[in-house]
Structure formats: structure tokens, C-alpha cells
Motif scaffolding. Structure first.
Motif: not given
Length: 939
Positions: A281, A359, A435, A438, A444, A447
Motif C-alpha cells: 500500500q 481497508h 474513506e 475515496n 481508488d 489510495s
């Protein structure tokens, strides 16, 4: 003013900007000190010419209770450091320089506003890209680890963190001056470290620095350590090492976190799983070693999991260890990788940490519940607390503060956050916000931006929050100004509700009301038989709007069904599409307590058991709508049965709260309460009290000062009793107005009360001041002053008088166990009110005026000496001087205390044959009062 010796070398420097620190330190366990020789090569990487340099000296924060850290411990009610001995505290001392060639001295001083930062005046200005070398000599007294988990422990080990002088971070406006507040947020310059640490041979060393060599000169070992581009480092010295080494590619992870129920192979697999996930990540860790310790976790545990006793295991052992290690690993990874200002930009650290934890659970444990495997028990399946998803707790804990009007903007500096927000609510809100973005942007985007931001930090000396924002804006396919301007930059609440809804067989047309005026996107869901049949994001809604969506067979329309948006009130998000319905949310009964479930109108019922002397035990049932989160409207009805009289008793309360955000008047509460209980063995009383509270507090939520104006009418109707001495005392109504101002910390407490009462037969005015302080020798002084005067008084009873030692409590507000008792143990209960004398004197009340003072001072530990003195005046009598003194057993201040009279107007009390009847005590059983004893450090 003090002086340092320095050798100043002005050399042109063109390499990537970083500082260099060479440390020679020797540990002396007998004195728990480090003797340090340190050379710091400082490079001016700014565009400014510097005449002085700043260095973080965070050991100074442990030197006394007068430091910034001591003050923070005080206002968070953490006594451990404040009552510690000098031997347990830490400091930096004997700071000086020795240059064998020039012996040049430089002037240095502690910054006036930030004592944990020292400033060094340079002999010559330091222009950009030039260097100066300073040689420091000093010793460090290592503190006891009970305060912060850093320092020496009872097993003879040491955790060395922030022990040495470190160049302070230089920002756009100069050096950052941050005191040590036990927040792990030192703003330090990126530094290359070369450390020689000498310790006794019986110690083993675990550190996140690279060990280049080790030399032994009996009985000492010298470790040669190095670290490039570091913001900090840690050294763990133990007589028996508890650390194990785990390798994942080019990264070595050292950890002493353990779960005794997992074997070494199971723990290694978990650690490898977490390390691999984080690398995927966030990319490669910038250093070759990372240390993850139990102390790190204990400083910042996963709240909720850490509260469970070891014999309760609602989570599998592997899952429990995995979540704990994940949280700690991410925290250490981010704080050693991101080159932000860790205090000002704290929300980015917290946001990325919680975002990745959410996640991780979604990826590996999508069915995990907040309460673990408890949901499998049929008996508790109806509770929202049990069936809430594991990640649902993040929104819940944030909303806990929002409903109390105690949430704070994410952009607030870390040191301005109240404890609950710093440890829990603001962390969770930061992750929820990322979040939310996102989910809204999809693909994503967040991310990807996080990974790019981590790369930027590996390639750049310092970064700012604006760098993270720019990456998100660049990656976003939609305009997201609302996210930074509102969600991140303010504490504005989000709250949408359905207004009008019209439906046909094929489509639904509805309008929304934006209750708070905060314009952000929100999703709308269509449900059929509790299954999602459609979802549509409604973009930024500036005002009430009308929308049309395909029906697709939906029988319910729900806003924010999966709680993607951190919304203030989810209870108004439901709209039934059935032809006939009584309520959009059905009624649900729950036993005891539960989380708020937005799908239902909840009623809770709880068996209760109370006690007073005249009713005896009072079994009953409490019926209310109070879930764990605050609500604007509350009702609470408790019918009970008196076991002594076999008759019905009870009490009830209902109130409406209005919160005002961004104002010192933060809450107005309208309340109606009533009681029906015995006040004497043979008689009931009925009390009705309509009340309005105006609650004030400073805009700085860390300030423990609170004030209130309370206005109420107290209506009392009492049955006749042989204990009643006058008709005037049976039925009455008192108008009461109070002003309360209080500020409470461990080291200081101040309380002021002004009280006005009016009844058709009397009016009176009283004022009370309390002051408490804790001295450096751990002795405590308590002082209380009371003055009361009747403005008018036509009563022929002492029932409404000012009480010298035991007021009658005609307003029925005090926690008397036996309020009408004249003898026996319950007559010896004392209440901090009116004169607050401990001895029973010949004259026990005043119907004109009273002025008293109460004082106590610590003799030893929880044993105090007390003294009371005062004057009182009754009609047709001269003013009287009264006094008493004795010993106070201060077991839990204001909650449980015992008073042993010694001498008073009565003479020597201790010689009395019935001395046991003279002992007085304070005891508190009131639930909210007791809860406050444990929650005040958080809120």
C-alpha cells in the motif's frame, strides 16, 4: 543566560540538505543517567541567514510539574508524574562545551515560551548552504517509565527516546518551537546519526539504527550505530532481551509485542502478512530497520480491544494480535517516513493509518464485527452493538464527540485536541474522511495519492499538507474543494433528511433538506426486502433540491445507508415507499443498553435497584430512550416499589438539548424532572422541577473551565409526618437561580457558586468559593468560603435556614441516604453545602446570616488536618463565633471522605464516650457523579 563552546566552520555546502549528529553516550545505571558528548554539524538549508539555532531538548519536559508536559498531565487528571519524586523525574543538565583549541563560548538560553527548546546565538551569521559545528557536553537524567512508557523501568531496563539534543525543524516562518507534551510529535530536522553508546555488559541492545560494530572493554560494551535521514531513533536496553527479529525482503522488523496464546510461527506469519500489506500500500520503508514495541502499543492502543480482560476472548487470538500489531506498525512506519510537521499536520498521519486499517479489515476480515464472536450468541443478536461491523466503530466513536459538541477540526494542531479526540475521535474521523472521499471518487484515487505522497516524502527533505492536497486534487476526476474546505478544515456537521417523496411504479421523486447547510455529496440507496437495488451519489447540494431516480422495485429509500458520509444524524435518513406505514422506522425494544441504531426507534428497559433509609430497597424498571450516544430529546421513567411500605415509588426526567457550535454558550438544556419517594418513615414527598440550564465553556476545549446559569422552579408537596414541625414545610415552591463557575485540574481546583432563592415566606442569597492546590511537596491545601444572607424571612421554622453542619436539603437535591435522620449512622452523613462544619454544635443553623470558612491541609498521604471557623446570626440573638477542627481521611476527594473531630466549641471531642456518633463522612452513590470521576481525563 548560559554559554556553550562551539567551533564554527563556514563552508560552502551544496549536497541535499540534512543535519549530522555524532553522539558519544555512556549509561550509568546506578544514577540512571547518560553522560553525553555530542557534535552537531548544522547546515543552513533555508533561504534565510541565521543568527541563532534551535534544538529540541525534550528531556527537560520531565524536570518538574511546572513544565508544559506537567501542565498537560494536570489538566488531564494524570497524577503519576505530578506526585513523583525528584529521583523519578528526568532532565538535561550540565550543558557546556569544550574546544581544546579556541575554547570559544556561545550564549544559549531556553526559549521563554517553550522551555523544552534551547536557542544558541551564533558568533557569525550562517548564510544559506553553509555549516556550523557545535560540540555539546551534557548529562541526561532518565525518567521513570510510568509517566510515558519511556525511560527506566522496574526490571532494570531502559527505553531511550528523545533523550538527546536534536536540531529543530525549520519552516517557512523560522524554527518550530514545540514543547514535549507526551504526544510523540517532535518537529525535528532530518539528521544523519552516528552514535557510540556505552553500556554495562549485562545489557542487550535493540534499536532501529544500524549496528556497524560492537567493542568490549570489560565490564562495558560500546555499540557503534548509524542511521541516515532520520527524524528520531529508539534504543531499548534490557537485561534479558524480549525482542525478536523478522525479515521481509530488505526490511528487518524488531518487535517484542507478544500474544502468549500464539506460538512463534503464528506470530511470524502475522507480522509478515502485515509488513507485506503495508509495503504493497505504501511502498518500501525508507530505512532498513523498524522497531515495533509493546511500549509503542501501550502508548496508543486500539481502544476497545485494550479494555477487554484477558479471560474474555470475543476475538480469535490471531486476529487480536494482528490488529494490535497493524496499528502500531502503521503508526511507527508513518512517523518515520512522512516528513510533515507532526503536530500541525497530525491529521494526515492519523488519516492514512486509520484508512489503511479499515481497508485491511475489508480485505481480510470483511465479516468481522465490532464485538467479535459475541454476535453468534442468540441472546444478544438483537443488539446493534453486537451486529455492527468492525469498521463501524470508527464512525461511532467520532460521533460520540460530535453529539457532545466536543469534536474539533482535523486541521487543529495536535496539542489543542482534548484527550479523547487526540487518542480516538479525531484519528477515526480523519480515516473516515479519506474513506468518504475515496468512495465518492471511486477508482481508488485516494489510495493512489497516498502511495504518490509516500514516494514524495522519500525524495524530499520536508513536506507540507499542501503537497498531499495537491496530489489528491491532481488525481481526482471531480472537483473536491468541499473536502478540504469543509470536511477537513471545519467541524461543520453534515445532516440531510428527506423532505417530500413521491413515487410511481417506475420512478421516485424526492427532495432533500440540508439541515446544517453544509454542502457535500451524499449517496441515496434504494432497498427492496433489505437488499440494495440501486445507489446514486448526489453531488454537492448547496440548498434544498429535488431529484428523480428509477425505482427498480425499491420499498425503502435511504440516505447514506452504508454510512460512507460522517453524518451527524442517521435516524432521519429513512423513508418507506410502501403504501401503508405507521413510521419510517419501527420500534425496537432492547434490554439494558445499546448503540444507536438508525433503522429503529429504540426503547430500552433496565432493572434498577436503589436504596434510601425510608423506602428501603427500591427495585424497579427504568424505561428510556438513552442509547450510548447523546440525543437532543431524552425521556427516562423509573417506576419502583418500596420494599418497606409495599407502595409504588418512582422518578422521571425528560429534557431537550440545544447545542450551539462555535460559541461559548455551547448548550441550553430544558428539563422537567420529578420524584415520588419517602422523605420520612411515614410520609412521601412529590417533587416537580422545571429547569433550564445555560452551559458555557471556553472555545479552547482543552481549557477545563466551565460555567453555567441554572434557573428552575422547585415544587414540593409532602405528606404530613410526625417529623414535620410546621405547616410551612409541607408544601412550597421555590424559585432558584444559580451561577456556577469551575475549573478543575490535578494541581489546582477553583469553584464559585452564587445562589438566589425565593419563596413566598423567604428570600435568600448565598455565595460559595472553593480553592484547592497541590504543592511541590505533594501536600494539598483545600480552602472553602461560604456566605449566606436572608433578604426576607417570615417563617417560624428552621427548615429553610442555612445549615451549619447538616442542611435540611428542602430542595431535595443532595444525596442524603437518610435525610430526616436525627441520630444513627445516616445522620452522620455530611454534604458539602452551607457551613459544612463537621462537629454538631449547640446552634446548628442561622435564619439571618452565616459566614464560614473550611480549610484542610495534608499531613501525610491521604490524611489531612481540617479546621472550620465562622460567624452566624439568628433573630433575637447576638452573632456567634463558631469553630471546630480534626482529622480528615481524604480517601477520594469529593467522593469518599471521613472526618474525625478533635476540638470545637463543645470542647475536646475525642474524650466523649459517644465519640463514634461524632464521626462524619461523605459518600457518593450517584451514577453520573461516579462516572465523571473516570471520564473527566478524556473530555
Amino acid at each position: 543566560m548560559k554559554k556553550l563552546v562551539a567551533l564554527i566552520l563556514l563552508i560552502s555546502y551544496s549536497a541535499f540538505g540534512q543535519q549530522q549528529s555524532h553522539i558519544k553516550a555512556a549509561l550509568h545505571p546506578d544514577t540512571k543517567t547518560l553522560v553525553v558528548q555530542q557534535d552537531i554539524t548544522y547546515t543552513n538549508t533555508s533561504k534565510d541567514t541565521l543568527t541563532r539555532l534551535a534544538f529540541n531538548d525534550w528531556m527537560h519536559g520531565y524536570s518538574s510539574r511546572a513544565t508544559a508536559m506537567g501542565a498537560r498531565f494536570s489538566d488531564e487528571f494524570d497524577r503519576e508524574f505530578l506526585v513523583a519524586s525528584e529521583d523519578q523525574r528526568g532532565n538535561t543538565n550540565s550543558l557546556e562545551i569544550a574546544n581544546p583549541t579556541t575554547a570559544t563560548s556561545l550564549v544559549w538560553e531556553r526559549n521563554a515560551q517553550h522551555q523544552d527548546v534551547i536557542e544558541v546565538n551564533l558568533e557569525q551569521p550562517l548564510v544559506p548552504q553553509q555549516q556550523v559545528i557545535l560540540h555539546f557536553s551534557y548529562s541526561v537524567k532518565i525518567p521513570f517509565d510510568a509517566f510515558t512508557h519511556y525511560g527506566y523501568n522496574n526490571q532494570g531496563g531502559y527505553i531511550l527516546k528523545d533523550c538527546f539534543l536534536v536540531p529543530a525543524r525549520y519552516g517557512d516562518k523560522g524554527f518550530l518551537y514545540y514543547d514535549n507534551l507526551n504526544l510523540d510529535d517532535a518537529a525535528s530536522a532530518l539528521t544523519d546519526y552516528d552514535v557510540e553508546l556505552t553500556v554495562p555488559q549485562n545489557y542487550t541492545l535493540s534499536t532501529d539504527l544500524e549496528e556497524s560494530s560492537k567493542t568490549t572493554t570489560v565490564p562495558l560494551d560500546t555499540y557503534h550505530l548509524q542511521g541516515k535521514n532520520r527524524l528520531n531513533f529508539s534504543c531499548y536496553l534490557e537485561l534479558t532481551s524480549g525482542f525478536a527479529s523478522y525479515r521481509n525482503g530488505g526490511l528487518e522488523v524488531l518487535s517484542n509485542m507478544r500474544n502468549e496464546r500464539l506460538n512463534e510461527i503464528q506470530q511470524a506469519l502475522v507480522i509478515n502478512k502485515v509488513v507485506s500489506y503495508v509495503q504493497e500500500q505504501l511502498g518500501d520503508f525508507p530505512n532498513s530497520k523498524l522497531i515495533v514495541s509493546q511500549a509503542d502499543y501501550d502508548r496508543n492502543p486500539f481502544y476497545g480491544l485494550n479494555q477487554l480482560p484477558s479471560f474474555i476472548s470475543p476475538f480469535p487470538d490471531e486476529f487480536l494480535f494482528e490488529v494490535q500489531f497493524l496499528k502500531t506498525y502503521l503508526n511507527n512506519y508513518l512517523h518515520q517516513s512522512l516528513r510533515l510537521d507532526p503536530r500541525k499536520d497530525n491529521w494526515i498521519y492519523d488519516g492514512i493509518q486509520v484508512y489503511l486499517m479499515m481497508h485491511y479489515i475489508d480485505d481480510y476480515y470483511p465479516k468481522a464485527k465490532m464485538m467479535g464472536n459475541v454476535y453468534r450468541f442468540r441472546l444478544v443478536r438483537g443488539y446493534h452493538l453486537v451486529d455492527m461491523d468492525f469498521n463501524g466503530q470508527y464512525s461511532y466513536f467520532y460521533m460520540l464527540m460530535a453529539r457532545k459538541n466536543l469534536d474539533q477540526p482535523l486541521t487543529n494542531s495536535k496539542d489543542t485536541l482534548i484527550r479523547f479526540n487526540e487518542k480516538i475521535a479525531s484519528k477515526y474521523r480523519a480515516g473516515l474522511s479519506l474513506e468518504y472521499l475515496n468512495t465518492y471518487l471511486e477508482h481508488d484515487v485516494v489510495s493512489t495519492s497516498i502511495r504518490q505522497f509516500m514516494t514524495l516524502n522519500r525524495n524530499q527533505g520536508q513536506t507540507e499538507a499542501i503537497d498531499f492536497k495537491n496530489l489528491l486534487v491532481k488525481q481526482s476526476p471531480k472537483k473536491i474543494d468541499w473536502f478540504f474546505d469543509t470536511v477537513i478544515g471545519t467541524r461543520d456537521l453534515i445532516d440531510y433528511k428527506f423532505n417530500e417523496v413521491h413515487k410511481t411504479k417506475d420512478e421516485i421523486q424526492f427532495s432533500l433538506t440540508n439541515k446544517t447547510g453544509v454542502a457535500v455529496p451524499i449517496p441515496v440507496y434504494g432497498l427492496k426486502d433489505k437488499q440494495v437495488v440501486f445507489k446514486k451519489w448526489l453531488d454537492v447540494i448547496p440548498k434544498d433540491s429535488i431529484f428523480t431516480v428509477p425505482r427498480m422495485g425499491a420499498d425503502q429509500l435511504v440516505l447514506n445507508y452504508r454510512n460512507e458520509v460522517p453524518e451527524f444524524n442517521l435516524r432521519n435518513n429513512w423513508q418507506s415507499l410502501n403504501r401503508f406505514h405507521l413510521n419510517n422506522r419501527p420500534i425496537k425494544f432492547n434490554f439494558m443498553k445499546d448503540l444507536e441504531d438508525p433503522k429503529y426507534n429504540q426503547l430500552l428497559y433496565v432493572p434498577t435497584l436503589e436504596y434510601n433509609l425510608y423506602d428501603g430497597f427500591l427495585p424497579g424498571f427504568q424505561i428510556h430512550n438513552k442509547t450510548i450516544m447523546d440525543k437532543p430529546f431524552i425521556f427516562d421513567i423509573t417506576p419502583m416499589v418500596s420494599t418497606k411500605t409495599r407502595n409504588l415509588s418512582g422518578k422521571a426526567i425528560t429534557y431537550v438539548s440545544q447545542y450551539y457550535r462555535g460559541h461559548s454558550l455551547y448548550n441550553i438544556k430544558y428539563m422537567l424532572s420529578g420524584n415520588y419517594l419517602h422523605y420520612a418513615p411515614d410520609a412521601y414527598y412529590t417533587k416537580l422541577a422545571p429547569t433550564v440550564f445555560f452551559n458555557f465553556r471556553p472555545l479552547d476545549l482543552r481549557d477545563n473551565r466551565k460555567s453555567a446559569i441554572v434557573v428552575k422552579e422547585i415544587i414540593v408537596d409532602k405528606q404530613k409526618s410526625i417529623y414535620a414541625v410546621s405547616e410551612d414545610t409541607q408544601n412550597y415552591a421555590v424559585f432558584n437561580a444559580k451561577y456556577i463557575n469551575t475549573k478543575t485540574e490535578v494541581t489546582h481546583h477553583y469553584h464559585f457558586l452564587a445562589d438566589f432563592q425565593y419563596e413566598q415566606h423567604f428570600s435568600k442569597l448565598a455565595a460559595e468559593t472553593q480553592y484547592r492546590t497541590l504543592f511541590d511537596n505533594n501536600r494539598q491545601l483545600n480552602l472553602r468560603l461560604f456566605t449566606g444572607v436572608f433578604l426576607s424571612n417570615t417563617t417560624d421554622t428552621d427548615y429553610f435556614d442555612f445549615g451549619l453542619d447538616r442542611p435540611t436539603d428542602y430542595l431535595f437535591e443532595s444525596e442524603y441516604i437518610g435525610r430526616s435522620e436525627k441520630k444513627g449512622i445516616f445522620s452522620q452523613q455530611s454534604i458539602v453545602s452551607d457551613g459544612f462544619f463537621k462537629s454538631k454544635l449547640a446552634t446548628r443553623s442561622a435564619n439571618q446570616w452565616m459566614a464560614t470558612g473550611n480549610i484542610s491541609y495534608t499531613l501525610w498521604n491521604w490524611i489531612d488536618a481540617y479546621g472550620d471557623v465562622g460567624m452566624l446570626k439568628n433573630k433575637n440573638h447576638s452573632a456567634q463565633f463558631v469553630y471546630d477542627n480534626g482529622i480528615r481521611l481524604n480517601l477520594v476527594t469529593d467522593y469518599f471522605e471521613v472526618f474525625l473531630p478533635v476540638y470545637s466549641n463543645n470542647g475536646w471531642e475525642v474524650g466523649d464516650q459517644k465519640y463514634g456518633e461524632k464521626i462524619r463522612f461523605i459518600i457518593t452513590f450517584h451514577t453520573e457523579t461516579l462516572i465523571n470521576l473516570f471520564t473527566r481525563k478524556w473530555f
